[in-house]
Scaffold this motif. Structure first.
Motif, PDB file in Angstrom:
ATOM      1  N   ASP A  32       5.516   7.506  -8.116  1.00  0.00           N
ATOM      2  CA  ASP A  32       5.760   6.661  -6.953  1.00  0.00           C
ATOM      3  C   ASP A  32       4.537   5.810  -6.663  1.00  0.00           C
ATOM      4  O   ASP A  32       3.532   6.319  -6.213  1.00  0.00           O
ATOM      5  CB  ASP A  32       6.067   7.531  -5.737  1.00  0.00           C
ATOM      6  CG  ASP A  32       7.536   7.857  -5.670  1.00  0.00           C
ATOM      7  OD1 ASP A  32       7.888   8.807  -4.986  1.00  0.00           O
ATOM      8  OD2 ASP A  32       8.323   7.149  -6.333  1.00  0.00           O
ATOM      9  N   ASN A  33       4.633   4.543  -6.884  1.00  0.00           N
ATOM     10  CA  ASN A  33       3.577   3.583  -6.550  1.00  0.00           C
ATOM     11  C   ASN A  33       2.182   4.192  -6.643  1.00  0.00           C
ATOM     12  O   ASN A  33       1.467   4.292  -5.661  1.00  0.00           O
ATOM     13  CB  ASN A  33       3.770   3.053  -5.131  1.00  0.00           C
ATOM     14  CG  ASN A  33       5.113   2.376  -4.994  1.00  0.00           C
ATOM     15  OD1 ASN A  33       5.919   2.385  -5.903  1.00  0.00           O
ATOM     16  ND2 ASN A  33       5.329   1.768  -3.849  1.00  0.00           N
ATOM     17  N   SER A 240       2.477  -3.897  -6.093  1.00  0.00           N
ATOM     18  CA  SER A 240       3.445  -2.797  -6.161  1.00  0.00           C
ATOM     19  C   SER A 240       3.646  -2.259  -7.579  1.00  0.00           C
ATOM     20  O   SER A 240       4.461  -1.373  -7.794  1.00  0.00           O
ATOM     21  CB  SER A 240       4.792  -3.298  -5.642  1.00  0.00           C
ATOM     22  OG  SER A 240       5.230  -4.355  -6.476  1.00  0.00           O
TER      23      SER A 240
HETATM   24  C1  LIG Z   1       6.720   1.512  -3.389  1.00  0.00           C
HETATM   25  O1  LIG Z   1       6.581   0.108  -3.341  1.00  0.00           O
HETATM   26  C2  LIG Z   1       7.742  -0.550  -2.859  1.00  0.00           C
HETATM   27  C3  LIG Z   1       7.516  -2.048  -2.975  1.00  0.00           C
HETATM   28  O2  LIG Z   1       6.225  -2.393  -2.606  1.00  0.00           O
HETATM   29  C4  LIG Z   1       8.007  -0.104  -1.415  1.00  0.00           C
HETATM   30  O3  LIG Z   1       9.179  -0.740  -0.920  1.00  0.00           O
HETATM   31  C5  LIG Z   1       8.218   1.411  -1.402  1.00  0.00           C
HETATM   32  O4  LIG Z   1       8.391   1.854  -0.091  1.00  0.00           O
HETATM   33  C6  LIG Z   1       7.010   2.100  -2.041  1.00  0.00           C
HETATM   34  N1  LIG Z   1       7.275   3.525  -2.172  1.00  0.00           N
HETATM   35  C7  LIG Z   1       6.403   4.460  -1.822  1.00  0.00           C
HETATM   36  C8  LIG Z   1       6.811   5.863  -2.063  1.00  0.00           C
HETATM   37  O5  LIG Z   1       5.299   4.201  -1.347  1.00  0.00           O
END
Ligand SMILES: *[C@@H]1O[C@H](CO)[C@@H](O)[C@H](O)[C@H]1NC(C)=O
Ligand SMILES: *[C@@H]1O[C@H](CO)[C@@H](O)[C@H](O)[C@H]1NC(C)=O
Length: 302
Positions: A32-33, A240
């Motif tokens: 996750d990111n 992202s």
């Molecule tokens: C991951 O990145 C996306 C797009 O930037 C965002 O919408 C999402 O909430 C993020 N997920 C987490 C787990 O941080």
């Protein structure tokens, strides 16, 4: 008895590394990111710190090239140029050139590129200045000299580096020395040098030609996670962007113990010969906590 100890060490380390590999294979590649974390660093690594680290590495390399390197330009003939750049790979979608030195972390980088290539929606935010259609080959050596020069000027160039002694252990562990113990394997390399040349243990300076290819990024094994992420952001990938976890910081920890065992198997003469064999790599790149450098080469070089 020493033989048994050696066999034991090798079996245990193989086991450990296989487990790491297995864990990596069986955890989802995309986290996750993933942000910068778990890199074995005590303090959080900032963008500015990473930029500073890159600048220092490039400064060391430039100083090496101006003092010690004889060839700083691409040869003019097609054959010589292709031969010189035979280890440089091309990614035309994201305009990357990178050196394929086995065991330095480049494998994880290629996995990441493959993953990004499959995603239609990943594009660079910054405009690419020289966007030309160079074709689809993945090896720089397959292009003509004009295209090579254009790509060397405009693409982002990346080199992955790792301590020479650790590269030797990697080569040994990857079965390149069937029937030889580590000490015999090292002797085989030292005896053969150019005859037994193999990308696995060729010095990075000879393999990647960092004085001809002016690398924009020097990525050190053990810090792949944070450095690759920094690189991606710097080259214009969106914030992202999801990158897989690299396990090199954990492997580095296993290796430090293994390194000591294997280092002790070598004679002082062999260690000194290795210092000589890798002298340009040590001069061009600084490897922190290098056993070979700290315990042998440093006294030779003064
Ligand atoms: C991951 O990145 C996306 C797009 O930037 C965002 O919408 C999402 O909430 C993020 N997920 C987490 C787990 O941080
Ligand atoms: C080199 O290759 C490019 C792209 O394939 C081509 O357009 C160009 O004409 C070639 N140049 C020479 C000198 O062969």
């Amino acid at each position: 008895m020493r033989f048994l100890i050696r066999v034991f060490i090798i079996i245990v380390s193989f086991g450990f590394i296989s487990i790491l590999w297995f864990i990596r294979r069986h955890t989802p590649l995309i986290q996750d990111n993933l942000s910068i974390k778990d890199e074995g660093a005590d303090s959080p690594v900032t963008f500015d710190t990473l930029l500073h680290v890159q600048l220092l590495k490039k400064k060391t390399l430039r100083s090496f090239c101006s003092k010690r390197s004889k060839i700083n330009q691409l040869p003019h003939t097609q054959q010589e140029a292709s031969q010189t750049l035979s280890s440089i790979a091309v990614n035309n979608k994201f305009n990357f050139l990178y050196c394929k030195a086995p065991g330095t972390g480049v494998e994880g980088w290629e996995q990441l590129l493959e993953m990004l290539m499959e995603k239609e929606d990943v594009t660079l935010q910054m405009p690419v200045h020289y966007h030309q259609q160079f074709g689809t080959s993945k090896a720089l050596s397959e292009y003509n000299v004009t295209s090579m020069e254009a790509m060397l000027k405009s693409y982002t160039k990346v080199i992955f580096i790792r301590d020479p002694f650790q590269r030797l252990i990697y080569a040994y562990m990857h079965g390149l020395a069937e029937g030889l113990n580590f000490e015999e394997f090292i002797q085989y390399i030292l005896d053969g040098q150019s005859r037994n040349a193999n990308a696995e243990w060729t010095p990075l300076v000879s393999l990647c030609h960092p004085c001809i290819v002016q690398y924009d990024y020097i990525v050190m094994f053990g810090f792949l996670g944070s450095e690759v992420r920094h690189l991606m952001l710097q080259t214009g990938f969106p914030e992202s962007i999801q990158i897989p976890e690299f396990i090199d910081s954990k492997v580095r920890w296993t290796y430090s113990w293994l390194e000591e065992q294997m280092f002790n198997e070598l004679s002082l003469v062999q260690r000194k010969q290795l210092c000589h064999f890798f002298r340009f790599d040590f001069a061009a790149f600084r490897f922190p906590h290098s056993l070979l450098w700290d315990l042998t080469c440093i006294s030779e070089s003064s």
